[in-house]
Design a protein around this motif. Sequence first.
Motif, mmCIF file in Angstrom:
data_model
loop_
_atom_site.group_PDB
_atom_site.id
_atom_site.type_symbol
_atom_site.label_atom_id
_atom_site.label_comp_id
_atom_site.label_asym_id
_atom_site.label_seq_id
_atom_site.Cartn_x
_atom_site.Cartn_y
_atom_site.Cartn_z
ATOM 1 N N VAL A 1 -3.125 -23.668 6.017
ATOM 2 C CA VAL A 1 -2.019 -22.793 5.233
ATOM 3 C C VAL A 1 -0.889 -23.449 5.493
ATOM 4 C CG1 VAL A 1 -1.292 -20.585 4.651
ATOM 5 C CG2 VAL A 1 -3.859 -20.999 5.150
ATOM 6 N N ASP A 2 -0.229 -24.124 4.654
ATOM 7 C CA ASP A 2 1.318 -24.505 4.693
ATOM 8 C C ASP A 2 2.260 -23.950 4.012
ATOM 9 O OD1 ASP A 2 0.533 -25.693 2.505
ATOM 10 O OD2 ASP A 2 0.733 -27.834 2.979
ATOM 11 N N ARG B 1 3.351 -24.653 0.919
ATOM 12 C CA ARG B 1 2.903 -24.961 -0.411
ATOM 13 C C ARG B 1 2.050 -23.755 -0.615
ATOM 14 N NH1 ARG B 1 1.355 -31.253 -0.744
ATOM 15 N NH2 ARG B 1 3.441 -31.892 -0.963
ATOM 16 N N CYS B 2 1.248 -23.161 0.237
ATOM 17 C CA CYS B 2 0.390 -21.978 0.026
ATOM 18 C C CYS B 2 1.231 -20.847 -0.251
ATOM 19 C CB CYS B 2 -0.419 -21.839 1.050
ATOM 20 S SG CYS B 2 -1.712 -22.995 1.171
ATOM 21 N N GLY C 1 2.997 -21.169 -3.475
ATOM 22 C CA GLY C 1 2.207 -20.998 -4.723
ATOM 23 C C GLY C 1 1.931 -19.358 -4.605
ATOM 24 N N LEU C 2 1.916 -18.611 -3.414
ATOM 25 C CA LEU C 2 1.624 -17.383 -3.556
ATOM 26 C C LEU C 2 2.983 -16.778 -4.177
ATOM 27 C CD1 LEU C 2 -0.557 -15.416 -2.225
ATOM 28 C CD2 LEU C 2 1.469 -14.963 -0.235
ATOM 29 N N LEU D 1 5.164 -18.070 -6.152
ATOM 30 C CA LEU D 1 5.363 -18.264 -7.810
ATOM 31 C C LEU D 1 4.222 -17.756 -8.690
ATOM 32 C CD1 LEU D 1 5.918 -22.347 -7.581
ATOM 33 C CD2 LEU D 1 7.503 -20.222 -8.452
ATOM 34 N N GLY D 2 2.848 -17.428 -8.066
ATOM 35 C CA GLY D 2 2.150 -16.672 -8.771
ATOM 36 C C GLY D 2 2.355 -15.186 -8.890
ATOM 37 N N ALA D 3 3.148 -14.685 -7.764
ATOM 38 C CA ALA D 3 3.147 -13.398 -7.780
ATOM 39 C C ALA D 3 4.444 -13.071 -9.002
ATOM 40 C CB ALA D 3 4.027 -12.784 -6.611
ATOM 41 N N ALA E 1 4.888 -14.902 -11.554
ATOM 42 C CA ALA E 1 4.328 -15.205 -12.746
ATOM 43 C C ALA E 1 3.554 -14.199 -13.142
ATOM 44 C CB ALA E 1 3.533 -16.426 -12.922
ATOM 45 N N GLY E 2 2.876 -13.480 -12.355
ATOM 46 C CA GLY E 2 2.198 -12.171 -12.811
ATOM 47 C C GLY E 2 3.014 -11.387 -13.235
ATOM 48 N N PHE F 1 -1.579 -19.200 -5.772
ATOM 49 C CA PHE F 1 -0.710 -18.884 -6.813
ATOM 50 C C PHE F 1 -1.693 -18.002 -7.696
ATOM 51 C CE2 PHE F 1 -0.201 -19.750 -11.337
ATOM 52 C CZ PHE F 1 1.396 -19.509 -11.598
ATOM 53 N N PHE G 1 -1.137 -14.299 -8.756
ATOM 54 C CA PHE G 1 -1.074 -13.963 -10.166
ATOM 55 C C PHE G 1 -1.814 -12.847 -10.734
ATOM 56 C CE2 PHE G 1 -2.006 -14.630 -14.452
ATOM 57 C CZ PHE G 1 -0.738 -14.739 -15.065
#
Lengths: 714, 225
Positions: free
Chosen positions: A3-4, A6-7, A10-11, A13-15, A17-18, B39, B43
């Motif tokens: 888990v670096d 980027r994870c 991603g978390l 960005l995902g939040a 975007a959500g 991600f 999301f």
Amino acid sequence: MKVDRRCFLGLGLGAVAGAVVSPPGMKLTDDLAIWTQNWPWTPVPKDGKVTYEQTTCSLCKGNCGLSVRKVGGRPVHISGQEGHPVNNGGACLHGISGLQYLYGLTRINAPLKKNGETFEEISWKEAVSHVADKLNAMRENGKAEKIACITGKERGSIPELFKRFMKAYGSPHYYSMPDMNTTWRTVAEKMHGENADIGFDLENATHILSFGSGLVEGWGSPVHNFRVNAQRKDKGVKLVQVEPRLSNTAASADRWIPAIAGSEADLALSMCSVIMKEKLYDSSYLVSYDTGFSAFSGLVTTGYAPEKMESKTGVAASEIKTLAREFAGAGRPLAIAGKGRGDTAGDLTEFAAVHALNCLVGNINAKGGVRLNASPDYLKFPEMKLDAVAEKGAEKAPEKSIDALMRKISGTGQSPVQALLMQDANIAYTMHDTDRVKQALKKVPFKISFSSFMDETAKLADIILPSPTFLERYEDLPSDASMSRQVVGLAVPVQKPVKNSMNPGDAVIRIAKAMKSGVSENFPWKKYEDCLESVTGKLWDPLSDKGYAVISEKKPRKTVSADLSFFSVNKGKRPEAAGDRTEYPMMLVPYDNMRITSSEVTVSPFAVKTVSDEEIKGKESFVQVNPETARKIGVSRGDKVKITTPAGSAAVRIDLFEGVMPGLIGMPKGLGHTTDNPYVAGKGVNTNQLISVSIDPNTGQDAAFGINAKISRV
Amino acid sequence: MSELDEKTENGSVESAGKGGTEEKKAKDNSGLGLGVIFFLVAFVVVFLSGWLLFPKLLYSEKEQPFNFNHDLHVYEMGSCEACHFLREDGSFSGIPDLYSCTQCHYEEPMGMTEDEKIFCEEYVAKGKEVPWLVYSKQPDNVFFSHAAHTEGAGMECKTCHGSIGQSKELPTYEENRLTGYSRDIWGDNIWGIDKNSRDSMKMDDCAECHEEETGSKGACFQCHK
């Protein structure tokens, strides 16, 4: 797998975007905006059942019918009452701001007693017994004639109760504030031999000749006259306004005749001379009823010929002739007097001269003319029982006017008045030569004010028994005497008193009851409401049902005698504007503006906001001068100047106005209050402090309409 | 050797070897794959929370003091206007007060329902107004004339109020925890997307209908006096 960062990226960005494609962001933004509009401290009026109550306004003498909208029992809006015989749905800006009086900043919370330089709150019981004890002691020490009483109004059961109190107490010194109706009544007495009110049937006149009467400035019954003026245009009724300044009434008139201030009587008599000379008068009326006709004819045709009056009035002889011919030739002509709002007594000769025009055209008690109304006698008070002290007082005569009383008080030595009751009268603001009035008041050792507000006069009082405002009290209110129909309105409490106040009727009854024998038995009522119901008698039912009653429906008498010998008898007796013309070459003429009150009722914060920047800007008020005058004295628009009169001086700014006759200074009334209400006080200058009293030798009343003045740069 | 030199040297050693580069790429790809999973998880969690959990958190559900059967009352009284009428001066009577209700309901219930029993015992007998929760309550700075819409424009009650007149039960009152207003003002759809004209009653909805009907959104002072 590790888990670096980027994870985590991603978390995140995902939040994000959500969140973007789900509703909370947008919805919360919107809700937060609404939330910020609903802070707990944001005042939001309580919701509740909407009801309407009818009452009568007493802010001026017009006494309009009002409709008060209430939400959950709380008054929130005031408008005119539809179908009311005075205002028929109309209301002025002061009436609709009645709620600002109800919750006014300077309202007095409870009875106050002066302690040194400050007031302390006391209970009603203490207040009443304090006043009663003092007055009892004075009466027992043979000083019954040393108390005086001034009420703002002359008519109605509350002024009558004060009058009754004074009579029972044994003092002749009861006074009410004079206005134009005081002088009109003297005209009725001198020229018709009648104790009557003079009303004007403006609704039915076809040609109105106004000598400075501000039909849209609040003359007579203001809202009633606004309607008359508005309907006048539809009906094609002509209005000719004689006035040295282009007032709003003059601007709305068909013709404006600028005449030199104070020359109105000369102009009216000069018009009479034309009517006489050209035999334009109503011969059927005059031949039958007039006395002094030939003497009057001789007086005006020789002494007041238009050519002779040109320079005195500033109106061309040809113009005077045209005015007279138009007036006499009109279908239903009517001449009116009483400058501005008509809230000062005025010059009897001027009123009589204007009335002579009415007599010559025979419009007395005719449709669209002058109506002689018997003084309203709807109040039936029980017979008084006077003891020896009261009998002695009743034999004495009061002073001729409040000004005469004030002069006596301010004279050398001890004040002849040791106690003074003041109800609905802010004399330390409304009377001319205000500083002298204040000095006089300071000489009276015991002053009782019944004011609802800490106004200029209440500040000087020794004890204040605060009254509820018109929205919180019962009171019968007869309409202004200048109306052709006499109407009595009833003010009813549309709101429980918001302060610890008491109806002045109740206060005077309680004081009387606390007095010793001789006074108390003349006040048999438990409370003012009982008194009102009992003294209005048969009128109580229509008053309490409808809120008003018309009391002069009877057809007027057709035959009225007119006596024109007044002018031969009183020739030359006129009040004069104070000040030497060489030292004071200009003339200061205060003017009325409907947006500002100038009576005992201080203007409301809302109404102050409506005053033009050319009259008051910030704390400074403006005076109007003609550009020609400004050039002569070397001032221009916006300049700060000092106005000096024999009564005092004040700093003002210059406004240029071609509607003011050269040599004249126009100054708005109703400003310069010194109360603790920052929204209305400290703005401009009170014109009354610059005007000296000018007594009319015919009536003894103050008839000052202006004063000689000078302007200097500062 | 300074720290910087050491780093440079190590770096040059790493970059010099080919095997080292491949190993790094594989490492990188696995990191990216895990990033994508993170991600997607984030999301989905946020997306579903926004749509499903957020409305539950935002609105609190409140019950009316007792149920009111509009259908029955419309049947008994004949029309909506029997209770919700325009006064002579054009103002709207709104929700009837206790006095109006007691013109029919005296202290004893007329029917058999539990709700009427509550009404008679708790409110009529005690002379207490019913604290109804008003679905259509607008902010205090909004002036709305029912007369202008129903009399002037000839609109029907149900255009804005839906078929409440035929309802046998009052819907649950959902109060926005932030604003204090009913969910009916914003609309059932959490995005504020309306299916019917009556779904939401915010300023934009007023303006939209005004534009359609009158050709203008209207002036501010028409509603904000």
